[in-house]
Write an enzyme that holds these catalytic residues in place. Structure first.
Site, PDB file in Angstrom:
ATOM      1  N   ASP A 282      43.349  36.253  32.237  1.00 18.65           N
ATOM      2  CA  ASP A 282      42.974  34.833  32.333  1.00 18.65           C
ATOM      3  C   ASP A 282      43.828  33.920  31.447  1.00 18.65           C
ATOM      4  O   ASP A 282      43.854  32.709  31.650  1.00 18.65           O
ATOM      5  CB  ASP A 282      41.500  34.636  31.944  1.00 18.65           C
TER       6      ASP A 282
ATOM      7  N   ARG B 158      47.275  26.586  60.310  1.00 21.81           N
ATOM      8  CA  ARG B 158      45.959  26.703  59.705  1.00 21.81           C
ATOM      9  C   ARG B 158      45.968  26.202  58.265  1.00 21.81           C
ATOM     10  O   ARG B 158      47.030  26.085  57.645  1.00 21.81           O
ATOM     11  CB  ARG B 158      45.537  28.187  59.646  1.00 21.81           C
TER      12      ARG B 158
ATOM     13  N   GLY C  22      40.216  33.985  36.812  1.00 23.94           N
ATOM     14  CA  GLY C  22      40.527  33.143  35.657  1.00 23.94           C
ATOM     15  C   GLY C  22      39.318  32.651  34.891  1.00 23.94           C
ATOM     16  O   GLY C  22      39.450  31.929  33.907  1.00 23.94           O
TER      17      GLY C  22
ATOM     18  N   ARG D  65      44.286  42.428  38.898  1.00 25.37           N
ATOM     19  CA  ARG D  65      44.152  43.177  37.645  1.00 25.37           C
ATOM     20  C   ARG D  65      44.794  44.556  37.699  1.00 25.37           C
ATOM     21  O   ARG D  65      45.067  45.159  36.660  1.00 25.37           O
ATOM     22  CB  ARG D  65      42.659  43.338  37.308  1.00 25.37           C
TER      23      ARG D  65
HETATM   24  O1  F6P Z   1      38.327  38.188  32.478  1.00 25.42           O
HETATM   25  C1  F6P Z   1      39.054  38.853  33.448  1.00 25.42           C
HETATM   26  C2  F6P Z   1      38.380  38.777  34.792  1.00 25.42           C
HETATM   27  O2  F6P Z   1      39.197  39.406  35.738  1.00 25.42           O
HETATM   28  C3  F6P Z   1      38.009  37.362  35.250  1.00 25.42           C
HETATM   29  O3  F6P Z   1      39.122  36.655  35.735  1.00 25.42           O
HETATM   30  C4  F6P Z   1      36.937  37.665  36.275  1.00 25.42           C
HETATM   31  O4  F6P Z   1      36.058  36.580  36.438  1.00 25.42           O
HETATM   32  C5  F6P Z   1      36.245  38.834  35.668  1.00 25.42           C
HETATM   33  O5  F6P Z   1      37.141  39.451  34.772  1.00 25.42           O
HETATM   34  C6  F6P Z   1      35.775  39.852  36.674  1.00 25.42           C
HETATM   35  O6  F6P Z   1      35.086  40.836  35.995  1.00 25.42           O
HETATM   36  P1  F6P Z   1      34.570  42.180  36.645  1.00 25.42           P
HETATM   37  O7  F6P Z   1      35.692  43.189  36.508  1.00 25.42           O
HETATM   38  O8  F6P Z   1      33.407  42.546  35.839  1.00 25.42           O
HETATM   39  O9  F6P Z   1      34.279  41.915  38.087  1.00 25.42           O
END
Ligand code: F6P
Length: 364
Positions: free
Chosen positions: A142, A177, A185, A291
């Site tokens: 984030d 579209r 974030g 991620r």
């Molecule tokens: O803080 C990192 C993050 O990926 C955020 O962007 C997101 O809202 C959250 O973690 C998602 O968390 P989880 O892995 O618990 O779904």
């Protein structure tokens, strides 16, 4: 201060570059200080349940390109209020701090490196205040942690979102579209803003600037009238319409974490737009794709620098600090100074103004 034994844990949501930190800490502690390195498994949960293993140079070989963390992680392992479901399915909260303290004492570490976001670093500081030697290493896709210019993992997440926008551009243009991409974030719009500018989005919606739907509609209409009957919108999961709340969901797993899950604003906007324009609208939620996977070189280098500098800070006795990137240099700041501060996008920041100066709509 001589380092005989150090420990490292990774807590909170994972992100690309964690393994570079683990490798940096392990190699520099062993090569530079002949220290023993203990890897705590699954964040603070490993301290509660005494799960750890020795890390060697051999074990951290070849892990630079690996996503995730070889130590595992969790964002529900707070030893002071550990949440779990009992056999009747009821959510219970237990204080495991005493056993965590005993396990920590037994480990007899000269320093515990706590790699994490705000929640994990806050826990690290709590143990430091209780007399344990702790150094924090900031992590999150984030990029919303105070005190550091960048967190590792962020650049990789932005690149993933930028690639997704590139792909949405072509299919959006073919079909004429409106394509919406919802990115992560939490309450900060960094990923949306930087991926939007680099991925050529026409509309960028971030939590820091509540959006006016009419402005978004106007942008889409103007593009259509100008001969471009397609538009690409990137929206941060924490974005909200003027006067409305952020969209969240509460699942069993979020009850365990104790925080609401953000998400759904992309679908909400898709519905709003579909009701008002004669173009098809589609929404893609990028989610945890941001991620996972291999880190960009930027995040590997930053992770390596933070890990090795954290070991040097420990050797110099600078405990209770966090390593941070400031103007190209790794510096130390007090862990205490971070408490409760989220680094958000200033709504008049240079990049926001740059985006608007090239005709992008930020929903205002
Ligand atoms: O803080 C990192 C993050 O990926 C955020 O962007 C997101 O809202 C959250 O973690 C998602 O968390 P989880 O892995 O618990 O779904």
């Amino acid at each position: 201060m001589s380092l005989k034994r150090v420990g490292i844990l990774t807590g909170g949501g994972d992100c690309p570059g964690l393994n570079a930190v683990i490798r940096g800490v392990t190699r520099s502690a062993i090569i530079g200080h002949e220290a023993e390195v203990i890897g705590i498994e699954q964040g603070f949960e490993g301290l509660i349940f005494d799960r750890h293993r020795k890390l060697t140079i051999a074990e951290t070989k070849d892990i630079l390109p690996l996503g995730g963390t070889i130590l595992g992680t969790t964002n529900k392992g707070d030893p002071f209020q550990y949440r779990q479901f009992d056999k009747d399915g009821q959510l219970t909260t237990q204080d495991y701090s005493q056993r965590t303290i005993e396990n920590l004492k037994r480990l007899d570490l000269d320093c515990l490196f706590v790699v994490g976001g705000d929640g994990t670093l806050r826990l690290g500081y709590k143990f430091f205040e209780m007399g344990f030697p702790v150094i924090g290493i900031p992590k999150t896709i984030d990029n919303d942690l105070a005190g550091t210019d960048y967190t590792f993992g962020y650049q990789t997440a932005v690149q993933v979102a930028c690639d997704a926008l590139d792909r949405l551009q072509t299919t959006g243009e073919s079909h004429q579209r409106v394509m919406i991409l919802e990115v992560m974030g939490r309450d900060a719009g960094w990923i949306a803003l930087e991926s939007g500018v680099s991925g050529g989005a026409h509309v960028i919606l971030i939590p820091e600037i509540p959006y006016d739907l009419e402005k978004v509609l106007e942008k889409i209409r103007l593009r259509k009238e100008g001969g471009s009957p397609f538009s690409v919108i990137v929206v941060a999961e924490g974005a909200k319409e003027i006067g409305k709340d952020v969209i969240t969901s509460a699942t069993a797993s979020t009850r365990l974490q104790g925080v609401a899950q953000l998400g759904g604003v992309g679908g909400y906007i898709a519905q709003q737009l579909s009701d008002r324009i004669d173009l098809e609208v589609r929404c893609t939620v990028l989610g945890h794709v941001q991620r996972g996977g291999t880190p960009l070189s930027f995040d590997r280098i930053l992770g390596t620098r933070l890990g090795t500098q954290a070991v040097e800070a420990a050797a110099q006795g600078n405990l209770g600090t966090m390593v941070a990137l400031r103007s190209q240099e790794i510096i130390l700041i007090p862990l205490k100074s971070l408490a409760g501060i989220t680094r958000k996008v200033p709504e008049d920041s240079q990049l926001v103004r740059t985006a608007e100066s090239i005709g992008l709509c930020l929903g205002r």
